[in-house]
Enzyme design. Structure first.
Site, PDB file in Angstrom:
ATOM      1  N   PRO A   7       0.850  -1.194   0.000  1.00  0.00           N
ATOM      2  CA  PRO A   7       0.000   0.000   0.000  1.00  0.00           C
ATOM      3  C   PRO A   7       0.888   1.248   0.000  1.00  0.00           C
ATOM      4  O   PRO A   7       1.895   1.297   0.701  1.00  0.00           O
ATOM      5  CB  PRO A   7      -0.781  -0.108   1.310  1.00  0.00           C
ATOM      6  CG  PRO A   7      -0.574  -1.505   1.796  1.00  0.00           C
ATOM      7  CD  PRO A   7       0.696  -1.983   1.196  1.00  0.00           C
ATOM      8  N   HIS A   8       0.504   2.242  -0.786  1.00  0.00           N
ATOM      9  CA  HIS A   8       1.351   3.426  -0.893  1.00  0.00           C
ATOM     10  C   HIS A   8       0.533   4.643  -1.289  1.00  0.00           C
ATOM     11  O   HIS A   8      -0.600   4.517  -1.752  1.00  0.00           O
ATOM     12  CB  HIS A   8       2.462   3.201  -1.925  1.00  0.00           C
ATOM     13  CG  HIS A   8       1.943   2.853  -3.277  1.00  0.00           C
ATOM     14  ND1 HIS A   8       1.554   1.572  -3.624  1.00  0.00           N
ATOM     15  CD2 HIS A   8       1.706   3.609  -4.376  1.00  0.00           C
ATOM     16  CE1 HIS A   8       1.129   1.560  -4.873  1.00  0.00           C
ATOM     17  NE2 HIS A   8       1.205   2.791  -5.353  1.00  0.00           N
ATOM     18  N   GLY A   9       1.133   5.804  -1.093  1.00  0.00           N
ATOM     19  CA  GLY A   9       0.474   7.034  -1.490  1.00  0.00           C
ATOM     20  C   GLY A   9       1.367   8.226  -1.257  1.00  0.00           C
ATOM     21  O   GLY A   9       2.402   8.131  -0.604  1.00  0.00           O
TER      22      GLY A   9
END
Length: 152
Positions: free
Chosen positions: A65-67
Site C-alpha cells: 500500500p502506498h500514497g
C-alpha cells in the site's frame, strides 16, 4: 536507494492484529504518525484512497500500500506481518500476510517509483518471504529486510 533509508526499526509490526484491510492499514499508519508528528487518520486516508483505485495486494502474500502525502519531507515506510493473513483483494485472490506501506512527498515521482520497485524486487524472493514469516520478532524482521536489501 536502500530500503533502510526510509524504513526504521520502530515502524516494523511483527504481529498485526487487524483482520480487515482498513484495520491493518490503520495499524501500519500509527507508528509513522507518532514518529513524524502526523495525524494517523491522514496517513490512513491516503492509503484507503489509493486502494479505491485497485488493490495493492501484488500476490504471493504481499501488499505494498502506498500514497503521496502533501508536506511530507521525505519517503517513509512501515512494515507489518499478519500471521493469520488478511483478505486484501490481492491479484491472486489469496490472503495477504506481508504489508509494506510507503508514503512519499507529493512531488517525488522518481523516488517513489524507485522505492516501490526496490520493495517489490526483494519480496519476489519466496525464500525471503518465508524467512520473514518465520522471524521471531520485529527486530529480526528488520534485520532480514536490511540483509536482503543489501544484496541489490
Amino acid at each position: 536507494m536502500k530500503i533502510v533509508e526510509f524504513l526504521q526499526p520502530a515502524a516494523v509490526v511483527d504481529d498485526l492484529a487487524g483482520t480487515s484491510g482498513p484495520a491493518v492499514l490503520g495499524e501500519l499508519a500509527r507508528p509513522l504518525a507518532e514518529a513524524h508528528g502526523i495525524e494517523p487518520q491522514r496517513l490512513l486516508e491516503t492509503l484507503l484512497e489509493r486502494e479505491k483505485l485497485g488493490s495493492t495486494g501484488i500476490g504471493d502474500g504481499v501488499a505494498i500500500p502506498h500514497g503521496k502525502v502533501p508536506g511530507l519531507p521525505a519517503l517513509m515506510a512501515s512494515f507489518g506481518r499478519s500471521r493469520r493473513g488478511v483478505d486484501f483483494k490481492a491479484i491472486d485472490g489469496k490472503p495477504t500476510y506481508l504489508f509494506f506501506t510507503l508514503f512519499a512527498p507529493e512531488n517525488s515521482a522518481g523516488a517513489h517509483l524507485k522505492a516501490l520497485a526496490r520493495i517489490s524486487r526483494i519480496f519476489k524472493n519466496p525464500a525471503f518471504r518465508d524467512s520473514i514469516m518465520k522471524a521471531a520478532d520485529a527486530a529480526e524482521i528488520f534485520r532480514l529486510i536490511e540483509t536482503e536489501d543489501a544484496k541489490y
